[in-house]
Write an enzyme that holds these catalytic residues in place. Structure first.
Site, PDB file in Angstrom:
ATOM      1  N   ASP A 164       6.553  -6.649  12.829  1.00 42.75           N
ATOM      2  CA  ASP A 164       6.518  -6.234  11.020  1.00 42.75           C
ATOM      3  C   ASP A 164       6.744  -4.709  11.449  1.00 42.75           C
ATOM      4  O   ASP A 164       6.508  -3.950  11.563  1.00 42.75           O
ATOM      5  CB  ASP A 164       4.611  -7.212  11.053  1.00 42.75           C
ATOM      6  CG  ASP A 164       4.763  -7.634  10.057  1.00 42.75           C
ATOM      7  OD1 ASP A 164       6.234  -7.414   9.351  1.00 42.75           O
ATOM      8  OD2 ASP A 164       4.251  -8.027   9.391  1.00 42.75           O
ATOM      9  N   HIS A 186      12.538  -1.754   5.103  1.00 46.99           N
ATOM     10  CA  HIS A 186      11.427  -2.800   5.258  1.00 46.99           C
ATOM     11  C   HIS A 186      11.188  -3.304   6.368  1.00 46.99           C
ATOM     12  O   HIS A 186      10.191  -3.750   6.716  1.00 46.99           O
ATOM     13  CB  HIS A 186      11.399  -3.002   4.040  1.00 46.99           C
ATOM     14  CG  HIS A 186      11.584  -2.310   2.623  1.00 46.99           C
ATOM     15  ND1 HIS A 186      10.552  -1.982   2.274  1.00 46.99           N
ATOM     16  CD2 HIS A 186      12.296  -2.094   2.182  1.00 46.99           C
ATOM     17  CE1 HIS A 186      10.652  -1.344   1.473  1.00 46.99           C
ATOM     18  NE2 HIS A 186      12.004  -1.121   1.371  1.00 46.99           N
TER      19      HIS A 186
HETATM   20  P1  ADQ Z   1       6.777  -8.832   3.758  1.00 49.03           P
HETATM   21  O1  ADQ Z   1       7.209  -9.011   5.521  1.00 49.03           O
HETATM   22  O2  ADQ Z   1       6.789  -9.546   3.254  1.00 49.03           O
HETATM   23  O3  ADQ Z   1       7.115  -7.847   3.108  1.00 49.03           O
HETATM   24  P2  ADQ Z   1       3.782  -8.276   3.994  1.00 49.03           P
HETATM   25  O4  ADQ Z   1       4.254  -6.306   4.170  1.00 49.03           O
HETATM   26  O5  ADQ Z   1       2.475  -8.511   5.265  1.00 49.03           O
HETATM   27  O6  ADQ Z   1       4.976  -8.509   4.785  1.00 49.03           O
HETATM   28  O7  ADQ Z   1       3.369  -8.181   2.183  1.00 49.03           O
HETATM   29  C1  ADQ Z   1       3.375  -9.809   2.460  1.00 49.03           C
HETATM   30  C2  ADQ Z   1       2.858  -9.277   0.720  1.00 49.03           C
HETATM   31  O8  ADQ Z   1       2.481 -10.492   0.416  1.00 49.03           O
HETATM   32  C3  ADQ Z   1       1.317  -9.072   0.539  1.00 49.03           C
HETATM   33  O9  ADQ Z   1       1.381  -7.819  -0.162  1.00 49.03           O
HETATM   34  C4  ADQ Z   1       0.850  -9.800   0.660  1.00 49.03           C
HETATM   35  O10 ADQ Z   1      -0.696 -10.087   0.046  1.00 49.03           O
HETATM   36  C5  ADQ Z   1       1.223 -11.218  -0.598  1.00 49.03           C
HETATM   37  N1  ADQ Z   1       0.477 -12.098   0.993  1.00 49.03           N
HETATM   38  C6  ADQ Z   1       0.648 -12.793   1.952  1.00 49.03           C
HETATM   39  N2  ADQ Z   1       0.310 -14.264   1.445  1.00 49.03           N
HETATM   40  C7  ADQ Z   1      -0.276 -14.126   0.457  1.00 49.03           C
HETATM   41  C8  ADQ Z   1      -0.322 -15.489  -0.117  1.00 49.03           C
HETATM   42  N3  ADQ Z   1      -1.093 -16.876   0.014  1.00 49.03           N
HETATM   43  N4  ADQ Z   1      -0.518 -14.931  -1.746  1.00 49.03           N
HETATM   44  C9  ADQ Z   1       0.062 -14.196  -2.604  1.00 49.03           C
HETATM   45  N5  ADQ Z   1       0.030 -13.375  -1.236  1.00 49.03           N
HETATM   46  C10 ADQ Z   1       0.562 -13.495  -0.803  1.00 49.03           C
HETATM   47  C11 ADQ Z   1       8.578  -6.464   4.084  1.00 49.03           C
HETATM   48  C12 ADQ Z   1       8.209  -6.356   5.623  1.00 49.03           C
HETATM   49  C13 ADQ Z   1       7.055  -5.713   6.339  1.00 49.03           C
HETATM   50  C14 ADQ Z   1       6.725  -4.291   5.294  1.00 49.03           C
HETATM   51  C15 ADQ Z   1       6.993  -4.860   3.865  1.00 49.03           C
HETATM   52  C16 ADQ Z   1       6.835  -4.003   3.154  1.00 49.03           C
HETATM   53  O11 ADQ Z   1       8.237  -7.623   7.168  1.00 49.03           O
HETATM   54  O12 ADQ Z   1       6.747  -5.550   7.520  1.00 49.03           O
HETATM   55  O13 ADQ Z   1       5.270  -4.364   5.752  1.00 49.03           O
HETATM   56  O14 ADQ Z   1       7.941  -5.672   3.626  1.00 49.03           O
HETATM   57  O15 ADQ Z   1       8.236  -2.447   3.372  1.00 49.03           O
END
Ligand code: ADQ
Length: 744
Positions: free
Chosen positions: A373, A166
């Site tokens: 990312d 991921h």
């Molecule tokens: P993450 O680094 O966790 O994932 P991301 O893909 O942006 O990053 O997902 C974050 C999730 O957290 C989103 O669904 C978002 O809605 C939620 N979120 C963020 N802030 C929040 C808040 N304050 N309250 C509630 N929810 C919140 C890792 C990798 C990414 C990749 C994913 C999936 O780093 O690049 O996209 O896995 O493979």
């Protein structure tokens, strides 16, 4: 999605979290993107999700937890405090995470933490092995479990294993700095399919594998000794329909109204991430500050809401980031706030999904600007929530999502001057342009949603397994070798064509180092002194070399792919119809490339010229070879020549010379009852194609070929030929012959 086999999903975290209220254990569902995507799989039939339930469970409570989770198709792997410290927070989050996100100076290399990482991977593998069978599909997720595929493969060689990462896979130059780079790559090689979010990650991984493990690749496949591993891009996504429905929900709408009032109906900018240095929180604040400095006319008219979800704040770098973030937010608010207006509303906590959805809906601009990312799901959630199709996504080029969402406004998060300008442009983008861009991005995200992602990965795994199966059935395995042994035994007029380099001797860096050793000479002697055998060595080498290496054996020889040939005991003969008037021009060009490429050299044969790059640095040789071929391709076509691409060599010769034509001279001489040809590169394909339908043709290496069967290496060829020699010469008893016949 219907999958006929049982699927075992494995990830560091289960989609639930155990916490304690007093002494009572509480199980909370965690609704991440992955959980949503895999929901449709792991809850079906007797599928299972294996992972850590979060927190520490006392040994006396483990059975209770197991029992509770079993009903939800979940299987816990329990971690100790040391595991959490050294495997999770340590090696995973302080070594791999920063390195793979291009923060090499944040990476710590601690051998104790590596040991615990290995042990915990073993722990996960043991948990899988307790329940897995060879008919299951095992789908392993992410960088915490990179050693698990190989550990499973060793125990259940035929099982289907997929691995999805991921986070990004960094370029070779970054990855090579890791002391345990080999071990991690070997761990992953246990998988059948290795998935990343983007094609760039795929490229980096293939390059690291070929440079560090010397595993050759063909397109996006790594060619291992006994298997092929497919490496591909599967960009993850979100449940589009869910985010769309959420945006339409009355609760979201109420939240949205309140929100707009709260910010005085100002233009709204949002930023939403986990606390992480890879997410670019500080440069984003700097860009916003610069924007406010440059555009005093917009102060009081724009509000930024920044949500940061707490994450890993036990780790030192995250603590420092949090302090710096708080300092900058206070500085910006302190500097620009007025009575009744605050430039940033900052929240350090998780938000309920209806509030998140309201934010997405209300935001005029979303700043999604990570330094790196893997994908970034926030960008896709924002797009899905925009029912009215108004709003601008400012997206970092460094997010995997940028590959798909090319209609976003792109920024380089390090260029805060341009970034500040883009904020201004985004706030002023005409509505029709906003809509045009948003509609295109919505079409992409709705089509390539999380369910499509799961389906694509599973289908690929299925396809790769089927291909492996097909190749396996074509492998000259023990049963087929036994049948060949019987056919050999019962035949009396045998014609055997054997290529030399790569087939009877290993591939050597020095062209002239491939001298036959005692074992090979003995074997060829035995094979060719059998009165029932006619053995022909078919090589691309020049005839002087073949003569000096093999001339004393009672074998016939074909040199330079058929330009020269010789029956044993007779003089060498060459084709009369060949001319060489093209040589000087080609040699001149080859020479220019050889002088520009350290390690490259030209081999001169009487009717061909070969440009070798086996001693050239990996990558450079391929590049120069491409340039050379491009340079001479028209000349080659005009002169009726042929350009052959062998293993680290390009050879130019007359189009009429080929091993197949040469082999026909022997085939036409008699009515043979056993014909066999073995070869390893594509010049041998002409031989295979020239063989009669009932001939046995064997390719060394399992690439696409016209041959019926393949063997993996020259070593297997020698063993196979020795067996044949033995089966042909041993005087079998009638019972043994009977047994052999039965076996066939
Ligand atoms: P993450 O680094 O966790 O994932 P991301 O893909 O942006 O990053 O997902 C974050 C999730 O957290 C989103 O669904 C978002 O809605 C939620 N979120 C963020 N802030 C929040 C808040 N304050 N309250 C509630 N929810 C919140 C890792 C990798 C990414 C990749 C994913 C999936 O780093 O690049 O996209 O896995 O493979």
């Amino acid at each position: 999605m219907e999958i006929s086999k049982r699927v075992l999903i494995v990830s560091n975290r289960l989609p639930i979290k155990i916490s304690y209220q007093g002494n009572d254990m509480v199980f909370q569902n965690s609704e991440g993107g992955l959980a949503t995507g895999l929901n449709s799989i792991y809850k079906q039939n007797n599928n299972l999700w294996i992972g850590w339930p979060g927190g520490i469970v006392e040994p006396q409570n483990e059975d209770k937890v197991k029992e509770h989770l079993q009903s939800q198709n979940l299987c816990p792997v329990f971690l100790t405090q040391t595991d959490i410290d050294d495997f999770y927070e340590g090696f995973s989050n302080e070594t791999i995470w920063p390195l793979f996100h291009y923060f090499p100076t944040y990476s710590t290399f601690n051998p104790n933490q590596w040991d615990v990482y290995r042990d915990v991977n073993r722990k996960f593998a043991d948990a899988i092995l307790k329940v897995a069978t060879k008919d299951d599909i095992i789908w392993i997720h992410d960088y915490q479990l990179m050693l698990v595929p190989e550990l499973i493969r060793k125990e259940i060689p035929e099982v289907s294993i997929g691995f999805f990462q991921h986070i990004p896979f960094p370029s070779y130059e970054i990855f090579r700095s890791l002391p345990w780079r080999k071990e991690l790559l070997c761990g992953l090689m246990g998988a059948d399919v290795i998935g990343f979010h983007t094609y760039d990650d795929v490229r980096h991984f293939l390059s690291a594998s070929s440079r560090i493990l010397a595993v050759p690749s063909m397109g996006n496949e790594l060619v291992l000794k006994i298997r092929r591993v497919t490496v591909d891009a599967f960009p993850i996504s979100i449940d589009y329909k869910k985010y769309r429905m959420l945006a339409d929900d009355p609760l979201t709408k109420r939240n949205e109204r309140k929100l707009r009032q709260l910010i005085n109906h100002n233009k709204l900018i949002i930023s939403i991430d986990r606390l992480d240095y890879s997410k670019g929180i500080i440069p984003r604040l700097q860009a916003y500050q610069l924007f406010l400095e440059r555009h005093p006319e917009l102060r009081g008219k724009v509000t930024m809401i920044q949500l940061v979800v707490p994450s890993r704040d036990n780790v030192q770098k995250y603590k420092e980031l949090k302090e710096e973030m708080n300092r900058m937010v206070s500085e910006i608010n302190g500097r620009f706030s007025t009575f009744g207006w605050q430039p940033i509303h900052h929240f350090y906590r998780s938000f309920p999904i209806h509030l998140l959805s309201a934010l997405y809906k209300a935001a005029d601009v979303a700043l999604v600007t990570p330094m790196r990312d893997g994908m970034n799901l926030v960008s896709k959630e924002y797009i899905a929530s925009k029912i009215d199709q108004k709003g601008v996504l400012v997206l970092s080029e460094m997010a995997g999502a940028a590959r798909e969402l090319s209609d976003a406004m792109m920024v380089n998060p390090n260029d805060i001057w341009d970034f500040a300008e883009k904020i201004y442009q985004a706030l002023n983008m005409p509505e029709d342009e906003q809509k045009r861009r948003m509609i295109t991005m919505q079409q992409t995200v709705s089509k390539f949603d999380i369910f499509n992602w799961t389906k694509n990965f599973m289908e690929k795994l299925d396809e790769v397994k089927a291909q492996q199966q097909a190749l396996f059935t074509r492998s000259l395995n023990a049963t087929i070798q036994q049948k060949v042994g019987i056919a050999y035994y019962y035949s009396h007029k045998r014609l055997i064509f054997l290529d030399y380099d790569g087939t009877l001797v290993p591939f050597q860096k020095q062209v002239n180092a491939a001298v036959p050793d005692r074992e090979l000479i003995d074997l060829l002697y035995k094979l060719s002194t059998d009165p029932n055998n006619k053995v022909v060595i078919t090589s691309g080498r020049d005839y002087h070399t073949l003569e000096s290496w093999l001339g004393k054996l009672p074998v016939d020889l074909i040199a330079e792919h058929g330009a020269w040939y010789k029956d044993h005991g007779k003089p060498w003969r060459s084709r009369r119809d060949l001319n060489n008037d093209w040589r000087s021009e080609i040699e001149h060009v080859m020479d220019i490339y050889a002088r520009r490429t350290p390690g490259a050299f030209i081999e001169e044969k009487s009717y061909s010229l070969a440009w070798h790059y086996r001693r050239v640095a990996e990558g450079l040789g391929e590049l120069r070879a491409q340039e050379l071929m491009e340079d001479i391709k028209h000349f080659v076509a005009d002169r009726g020549l042929q350009m052959l691409q062998g293993d680290k060599v390009i050879e130019i010769k007359s189009i009429s010379i080929n091993k197949g034509k040469a082999a026909k001279r022997w085939l036409e001489r008699d009515d043979f009852d056993f014909v066999m040809a073995i070869g390893d590169d594509h010049t041998d394909e002409d031989t295979f194609k020239a063989m009669p339908g009932d001939a046995l043709t064997i390719k060394v290496g399992n690439n696409i070929s016209a041959a019926n069967y393949f063997l993996d290496s020259y070593r297997e060829v020698l063993d196979f030929l020795s067996e044949l020699v033995n089966s042909g010469s041993i005087d079998r008893t009638p019972t043994e012959v009977g047994e052999l016949k039965e076996a066939s």
